[in-house]
Design a protein around this motif. Sequence first.
Motif, PDB file in Angstrom:
ATOM      1  N   ALA A 168       0.850  -1.186   0.000  1.00 35.01           N
ATOM      2  CA  ALA A 168       0.000   0.000   0.000  1.00 35.01           C
ATOM      3  C   ALA A 168       0.883   1.231   0.000  1.00 35.01           C
ATOM      4  CB  ALA A 168      -0.924  -0.007   1.218  1.00 35.01           C
ATOM      5  N   VAL A 169       0.301   2.407  -0.217  1.00 38.65           N
ATOM      6  CA  VAL A 169       1.058   3.647  -0.227  1.00 38.65           C
ATOM      7  C   VAL A 169       0.918   4.329   1.131  1.00 38.65           C
ATOM      8  CG1 VAL A 169      -0.869   4.932  -1.230  1.00 38.65           C
ATOM      9  CG2 VAL A 169       1.437   5.856  -1.382  1.00 38.65           C
ATOM     10  N   GLU A 170       2.064   4.713   1.681  1.00 40.04           N
ATOM     11  CA  GLU A 170       2.085   5.383   2.985  1.00 40.04           C
ATOM     12  C   GLU A 170       2.188   6.888   2.794  1.00 40.04           C
ATOM     13  OE1 GLU A 170       4.501   5.220   7.258  1.00 40.04           O
ATOM     14  OE2 GLU A 170       5.534   4.632   5.406  1.00 40.04           O
ATOM     15  N   ASN A 171       1.467   7.618   3.621  1.00 39.58           N
ATOM     16  CA  ASN A 171       1.561   9.072   3.640  1.00 39.58           C
ATOM     17  C   ASN A 171       1.940   9.484   5.058  1.00 39.58           C
ATOM     18  OD1 ASN A 171       1.395  11.291   1.884  1.00 39.58           O
ATOM     19  ND2 ASN A 171      -0.485  11.996   2.846  1.00 39.58           N
ATOM     20  N   VAL A 172       3.221   9.734   5.257  1.00 36.13           N
ATOM     21  CA  VAL A 172       3.725  10.068   6.590  1.00 36.13           C
ATOM     22  C   VAL A 172       3.191  11.426   7.019  1.00 36.13           C
ATOM     23  CG1 VAL A 172       5.800  10.534   7.947  1.00 36.13           C
ATOM     24  CG2 VAL A 172       5.801   8.714   6.240  1.00 36.13           C
ATOM     25  N   ARG A 173       2.754  11.519   8.239  1.00 31.72           N
ATOM     26  CA  ARG A 173       2.261  12.801   8.740  1.00 31.72           C
ATOM     27  C   ARG A 173       3.368  13.843   8.649  1.00 31.72           C
ATOM     28  NH1 ARG A 173       0.837  15.099  14.343  1.00 31.72           N
ATOM     29  NH2 ARG A 173      -0.746  16.642  13.810  1.00 31.72           N
ATOM     30  N   GLY A 174       3.027  14.971   8.070  1.00 34.62           N
ATOM     31  CA  GLY A 174       4.009  16.023   7.868  1.00 34.62           C
ATOM     32  C   GLY A 174       4.603  16.026   6.472  1.00 34.62           C
ATOM     33  N   SER A 175       4.180  15.070   5.625  1.00 32.42           N
ATOM     34  CA  SER A 175       4.745  14.999   4.275  1.00 32.42           C
ATOM     35  C   SER A 175       4.071  15.964   3.310  1.00 32.42           C
ATOM     36  CB  SER A 175       4.617  13.579   3.715  1.00 32.42           C
ATOM     37  OG  SER A 175       3.253  13.255   3.470  1.00 32.42           O
ATOM     38  N   HIS A 176       2.844  16.394   3.596  1.00 30.28           N
ATOM     39  CA  HIS A 176       2.105  17.315   2.721  1.00 30.28           C
ATOM     40  C   HIS A 176       1.971  16.745   1.316  1.00 30.28           C
ATOM     41  CE1 HIS A 176       2.306  20.428   5.819  1.00 30.28           C
ATOM     42  NE2 HIS A 176       3.539  20.024   6.018  1.00 30.28           N
ATOM     43  N   GLN A 177       1.777  15.425   1.213  1.00 30.89           N
ATOM     44  CA  GLN A 177       1.619  14.771  -0.078  1.00 30.89           C
ATOM     45  C   GLN A 177       0.208  14.221  -0.226  1.00 30.89           C
ATOM     46  OE1 GLN A 177       6.285  13.402  -0.728  1.00 30.89           O
ATOM     47  NE2 GLN A 177       4.742  11.859  -0.347  1.00 30.89           N
ATOM     48  N   TYR A 178      -0.202  14.090  -1.468  1.00 28.88           N
ATOM     49  CA  TYR A 178      -1.534  13.584  -1.760  1.00 28.88           C
ATOM     50  C   TYR A 178      -1.497  12.950  -3.145  1.00 28.88           C
ATOM     51  CZ  TYR A 178      -2.143  17.539  -4.925  1.00 28.88           C
ATOM     52  OH  TYR A 178      -2.006  18.424  -5.961  1.00 28.88           O
ATOM     53  N   VAL A 179      -2.572  12.249  -3.490  1.00 28.53           N
ATOM     54  CA  VAL A 179      -2.693  11.637  -4.808  1.00 28.53           C
ATOM     55  C   VAL A 179      -3.647  12.485  -5.646  1.00 28.53           C
ATOM     56  CG1 VAL A 179      -3.372   9.597  -6.109  1.00 28.53           C
ATOM     57  CG2 VAL A 179      -2.251   9.338  -3.882  1.00 28.53           C
ATOM     58  N   ASP A 180      -3.141  12.943  -6.774  1.00 28.37           N
ATOM     59  CA  ASP A 180      -3.932  13.762  -7.688  1.00 28.37           C
ATOM     60  C   ASP A 180      -4.577  12.850  -8.722  1.00 28.37           C
ATOM     61  OD1 ASP A 180      -5.000  15.932  -8.947  1.00 28.37           O
ATOM     62  OD2 ASP A 180      -3.141  16.536  -9.954  1.00 28.37           O
ATOM     63  N   LEU A 181      -5.915  12.796  -8.703  1.00 27.22           N
ATOM     64  CA  LEU A 181      -6.664  11.922  -9.608  1.00 27.22           C
ATOM     65  C   LEU A 181      -7.058  12.684 -10.873  1.00 27.22           C
ATOM     66  CD1 LEU A 181      -9.081  10.352  -6.974  1.00 27.22           C
ATOM     67  CD2 LEU A 181      -6.972   9.329  -7.856  1.00 27.22           C
ATOM     68  N   PRO A 182      -7.152  12.000 -12.009  1.00 23.15           N
ATOM     69  CA  PRO A 182      -7.589  12.665 -13.247  1.00 23.15           C
ATOM     70  C   PRO A 182      -9.024  13.177 -13.141  1.00 23.15           C
ATOM     71  CG  PRO A 182      -6.515  10.582 -13.730  1.00 23.15           C
ATOM     72  CD  PRO A 182      -6.734  10.609 -12.243  1.00 23.15           C
ATOM     73  N   ALA A 183      -9.343  14.120 -13.983  1.00 22.73           N
ATOM     74  CA  ALA A 183     -10.635  14.795 -13.907  1.00 22.73           C
ATOM     75  C   ALA A 183     -11.826  13.857 -14.127  1.00 22.73           C
ATOM     76  CB  ALA A 183     -10.690  15.928 -14.932  1.00 22.73           C
ATOM     77  N   GLY A 184     -11.689  12.791 -14.897  1.00 19.02           N
ATOM     78  CA  GLY A 184     -12.828  11.944 -15.216  1.00 19.02           C
ATOM     79  C   GLY A 184     -13.090  10.844 -14.234  1.00 19.02           C
ATOM     80  N   VAL A 185     -12.478  10.923 -13.059  1.00 18.10           N
ATOM     81  CA  VAL A 185     -12.551   9.785 -12.145  1.00 18.10           C
ATOM     82  C   VAL A 185     -13.986   9.508 -11.660  1.00 18.10           C
ATOM     83  CG1 VAL A 185     -12.092  11.118 -10.054  1.00 18.10           C
ATOM     84  CG2 VAL A 185     -11.378   8.735 -10.178  1.00 18.10           C
ATOM     85  N   LEU A 186     -14.825  10.526 -11.535  1.00 21.36           N
ATOM     86  CA  LEU A 186     -16.207  10.313 -11.104  1.00 21.36           C
ATOM     87  C   LEU A 186     -17.147  10.074 -12.281  1.00 21.36           C
ATOM     88  CD1 LEU A 186     -16.611  12.999  -8.285  1.00 21.36           C
ATOM     89  CD2 LEU A 186     -16.008  10.583  -8.052  1.00 21.36           C
ATOM     90  N   GLY A 187     -16.694  10.372 -13.465  1.00 26.19           N
ATOM     91  CA  GLY A 187     -17.459  10.075 -14.667  1.00 26.19           C
ATOM     92  C   GLY A 187     -18.786  10.794 -14.786  1.00 26.19           C
ATOM     93  N   GLY A 188     -19.049  11.818 -13.984  1.00 28.65           N
ATOM     94  CA  GLY A 188     -20.326  12.525 -14.038  1.00 28.65           C
ATOM     95  C   GLY A 188     -21.503  11.607 -13.767  1.00 28.65           C
ATOM     96  N   ALA A 189     -21.264  10.555 -12.956  1.00 29.75           N
ATOM     97  CA  ALA A 189     -22.270   9.508 -12.750  1.00 29.75           C
ATOM     98  C   ALA A 189     -23.447  10.016 -11.922  1.00 29.75           C
ATOM     99  CB  ALA A 189     -21.632   8.312 -12.060  1.00 29.75           C
TER     100      ALA A 189
END
Length: 928
Positions: A168-189
């Motif tokens: 899995a991907v770890e996000n250490v507290r204090g890293s200020h990192q995130y995963v940027d998802l593409p715009a179509g991820v919700l598909g306007g569903a």
Amino acid sequence: MAPPLSRRTLLQSAVLAAAVPGIGGGAAAAASAATLPPPPAWTLQPFPLDTVALGPGVFADKRRLMLDHARGYDVNRLLQVFRANAGLSTRGAVAPGGWEGLDGEANGNLRGHYTGHFLTMLAQACASTGEQVFADRIRTVVGALTEVREALRRDPAVLSVEGRFGTAVENVRGSHQYVDLPAGVLGGASEITLAAWVKPTHDGAWARVLDCGDDTTRYLYLTTRNASGVPRFAVTTGGPGAEQGLNGTAALPLDRWSHLAVTLGGGTGTLYVDGTAVARNTAMSLTPAALGTLAHHWLGRSSFASDPVLAGALGGFDVWSRVLDADEITGLQSTRGHGDLASYALDETTGSAFADASGRGLTATLRRTWGGPGHPGFLAAYPETQFILLESMTGSDYTRVWAPYYTAHKILRGLLDAYLATDDARALDLASGMGDWMHSRLSKLPGATLQRMWGLFSSGEFGGVVEAVCDLHALTGKPEHLALAGLFDLDRLIDACAAGTDVLDGLHANQHIPIFTGYVRLYDATGEERYLTAAKNFWDMVVPHRMYGIGGTSTGEFWKARDVIAGTIGATTAETCCAYNLLKLSRMLFLHEQDPKYMDYYERALLNQVLGSKQDTPDAEKPLVTYFIGLTPGHVRDYTPKQGTTCCEGTGMESATKYQDSVYFKAADGGALYVNLYSPSTLTWAEKGVTVTQSTDFPREQGTTLTVRGRTASFALRLRVPSWATAGFRVTVNGREAGGTPRPGSYFTLSRTWRDGDTVRVTAPFRLRVEKAPDDPSLQTLFHGPVNLVARDPSTSYLEVGLYRNAALSGDLLPSLTPVSGKPLHHTLDGIEFAPFFEGTEDPTHAYVRRAEPRVVFGNSDSGVANPARADGTTLLDEVWAAAPFGGKGALVARVRSVVDAWVAGGLLGRADGDTVVSTARGAKFVP
């Protein structure tokens, strides 16, 4: 295996080799370390720490306790905040907390500063002792910071941990990192299911698993904890007040995998935790289709800037374009999901891209919330945003921006000291990069912006960065580094102080003291007299006008009006950092101008506040140093202040590993040796081929013996005659009285050709004296020679103390006190013990007492006559003893008669009482 020779051992060997024919040399050269060249403007030069060895005594005892801390504290804890900020593995280390933690004061906006302090302590410990452990720890820290800077220069990379299914991907507290998802991820569903595996490691509210929206008005999110501590999903087109939401019923456990799922469709939303439906809302009309096209789609980051980034791990994220039923949600507990709109296993182990298994090719990217450094030299334990925000601030707010250039200064200073102690080129490279980065930021700003920044309380504080940058320039020679030092000019303060205008009332003390040490170094580098003049005048505005007896200054961290001492005494007086920085400034000024007042102050503050700020207790985890030293009656010192890792604990670590740095100075031309402090120590003066050893238990001993060993050498030995040495200062050379008359508050010079074995004996008897608060002369603090004595008593009211009762003809008040057997410098008076301030105990103490001399008493003979006072508070006894010392009893009696006659004539004393006073003085027995 034999331990490595310290540089001091090698230097001493070289001195002996030079003094004794036939002994070879060369070892010292092999041990040479990087050196900081002394500026030509210095008429005196200090000796490196590794050439002055402390002998047994109070200083060595205090240092030993701090060295244990320097050896024992896990440096990976300090590095945790740097590694986290760079997105590196923190190796399981726990951040120190307090000012070095995200949960500390002002959200940890000062984190990183303490590592700089710690590096300086390690460097000084390394130089002072030669122990390999300190060099090894320095290299560990420098190596880690090198990795941190390299990581900050790159795009963030995945940290992988064991997940629910594989990695899995770890996000250490204090890293200020995130995963940027593409715009179509919700598909306007119009119907949707969201599912994620999450392992939170912190209980902060509102950290997002998912956040999709435009701003803080139109969005949907899934959070692990809302304000009530339970999971929440919400969607809105009208901001927080119009959210349609689902709330869980219990908090997600920390450090354990949990599965969150949300279904939304047909006007109904359902929230599942670990396969169980925990919330249902049948009035949820909004869906991704209603939101339309959104600007961002994030895992781990919120649209609300004040919300934290998710701390923990994500083990997969899926999106379906339909509502999964309960059985399907249950099935996701035992197998990976495969969403048709998006499916991220998040099991990558390298790089910053996350593959989408939905077949839509929506690759996601790991990013930093703040983008990345604006210059490759940037190095910090937090994003560059504090530096950016400072440039537009018009008022102070340390919860947003807390002294970023102060923190940069401490890191820079630590790296410079690490380089000077170990010759590790990586440390200098890091320091030079920081200088390049700061110059690149600040050189682009208008002068008015800089003046506004540096004038801001707290947010604009920059500590000793000017001094550090000047030292950096001396090592690199880069013109932009010298230019950088000049960008920290606070013109209105420099100009006022240069003109002798006292503008200190209301200023934050420690924000301003260290900048003047830097301005003196700017004078060294540029020759601009206003810097030096301003620094000298500034010093005179603080000492003695805003100085407490122990050498400290400030109340509640700020200065008040000139000469208001009694009126500022409280529980938060004498911030320890202020004493540390005033010592540095005093030392720096003395290197330029040998006014003894600077070293008189240095001894006062070092021997009293600085030594007394360190608790006399071993502790590998904490430095045990005060922040404030309250001077209120019955105050108990707090050696574990605030939440820990404060600036004062940092400077306390530094002070305790450089006690010997100002014991000796040499004239720039090598023609004189200044002995500034009386402290058991051995100086190795390689250029002269001699060692000078002080043998003493000062201040428990009232004098010292200096022994010169090595080859024959000519130089002037200049011995400081302290201003308190009014009872005599006797000097002998090889048993013979030295010619000349030593004068208190000066230096006594012995010019001769010194030979191996020459011995100088200095005797400086102590007297008990008082120093009065200028705004309330009845409030006084006691000194025995240089040692401040405090009463140990739990009372929270000022103790009333009388001292004239058995005063000596010399004026010494000590005979009125009774020495405590077996406890040097301890005395009692009326059953109350007085002890040296420098003893780091937790006893309730009284640094100031209320002077009360109700009756006229001489030689313990009570006249029975009330001690009258003038309107200004001066009493008859004050006026009598102001003429001390007296050559004999007759001189004292004559003085008593003269004062009595004047007071009778002025109507302040009756004639019969006056005659009784004179008779009592005549019949009393006095200590010489």
